[in-house]
Scaffold this motif. Structure first.
Motif, mmCIF file in Angstrom:
data_model
loop_
_atom_site.group_PDB
_atom_site.id
_atom_site.type_symbol
_atom_site.label_atom_id
_atom_site.label_comp_id
_atom_site.label_asym_id
_atom_site.label_seq_id
_atom_site.Cartn_x
_atom_site.Cartn_y
_atom_site.Cartn_z
ATOM 1 N N THR A 5 19.881 8.002 -47.697
ATOM 2 C CA THR A 5 20.158 7.557 -46.336
ATOM 3 C C THR A 5 19.138 6.518 -45.927
ATOM 4 O OG1 THR A 5 21.072 9.724 -45.770
ATOM 5 C CG2 THR A 5 20.410 8.326 -43.942
ATOM 6 N N TYR A 6 19.637 5.440 -45.326
ATOM 7 C CA TYR A 6 18.781 4.373 -44.806
ATOM 8 C C TYR A 6 19.231 4.050 -43.387
ATOM 9 C CZ TYR A 6 17.432 3.441 -49.670
ATOM 10 O OH TYR A 6 16.970 3.546 -50.956
ATOM 11 N N SER A 7 18.324 3.466 -42.616
ATOM 12 C CA SER A 7 18.674 3.023 -41.265
ATOM 13 C C SER A 7 19.168 1.577 -41.318
ATOM 14 C CB SER A 7 17.461 3.123 -40.344
ATOM 15 O OG SER A 7 16.492 2.164 -40.725
ATOM 16 N N THR A 8 19.785 1.136 -40.229
ATOM 17 C CA THR A 8 20.251 -0.256 -40.183
ATOM 18 C C THR A 8 19.074 -1.224 -40.273
ATOM 19 O OG1 THR A 8 20.303 -0.104 -37.768
ATOM 20 C CG2 THR A 8 22.395 0.178 -38.919
ATOM 21 N N SER A 9 17.916 -0.839 -39.758
ATOM 22 C CA SER A 9 16.760 -1.733 -39.866
ATOM 23 C C SER A 9 16.268 -1.839 -41.308
ATOM 24 C CB SER A 9 15.634 -1.289 -38.929
ATOM 25 O OG SER A 9 15.190 0.002 -39.257
ATOM 26 N N ASP A 10 16.544 -0.820 -42.129
ATOM 27 C CA ASP A 10 16.183 -0.875 -43.550
ATOM 28 C C ASP A 10 17.024 -1.900 -44.319
ATOM 29 O OD1 ASP A 10 14.277 1.168 -43.387
ATOM 30 O OD2 ASP A 10 15.754 2.736 -43.854
ATOM 31 N N LEU A 11 18.197 -2.217 -43.801
ATOM 32 C CA LEU A 11 19.094 -3.125 -44.527
ATOM 33 C C LEU A 11 18.434 -4.452 -44.870
ATOM 34 C CD1 LEU A 11 22.552 -2.581 -42.808
ATOM 35 C CD2 LEU A 11 21.947 -2.098 -45.179
ATOM 36 N N SER A 12 17.692 -5.027 -43.937
ATOM 37 C CA SER A 12 17.062 -6.323 -44.218
ATOM 38 C C SER A 12 15.783 -6.170 -45.034
ATOM 39 C CB SER A 12 16.780 -7.073 -42.918
ATOM 40 O OG SER A 12 15.914 -6.321 -42.106
ATOM 41 N N ARG A 13 15.058 -5.082 -44.820
ATOM 42 C CA ARG A 13 13.784 -4.902 -45.508
ATOM 43 C C ARG A 13 13.907 -4.325 -46.910
ATOM 44 N NH1 ARG A 13 10.965 -0.985 -43.040
ATOM 45 N NH2 ARG A 13 12.686 -0.352 -41.736
#
Length: 86
Positions: A5-13
């Motif tokens: 599981t990742y957050s939407t903010s993780d998508l770019s990083r």
């Protein structure tokens, strides 16, 4: 291996890590701690699509004209046969 599981903010990083994980197993993307998306490899996606139920719900208004006429004819035939039997 468990589902990642990742957050939407993780998508770019962490896009590289997310893609690598998604190639192995489905990855859930959360927004404000709620599951919002799932990223999965193409084979899993195609397998799910193949298992999907192709039936669709509709109304008489959205039914193709030829099918509606066929149903009307079947109902009329059934009603005519029913009257003849009774």
């Amino acid at each position: 291996m468990g589902k990642r599981t990742y957050s939407t903010s993780d998508l770019s990083r962490k896009s590289g890590n997310i893609i690598a994980d998604a190639l192995r197993s489905p990855v859930t993307i959360t927004q404000r701690n709620k599951p919002r998306l799932v990223i999965l490899n193409i084979e899993d996606y195609q397998r799910l699509k193949a298992k999907a139920d192709p039936r669709k719900a509709g109304t008489l208004g959205t039914m193709p004209e030829d099918l509606l006429l066929e149903i009307e004819h079947a109902v009329e035939t059934f009603a005519k046969d029913d009257r003849a039997d009774g």
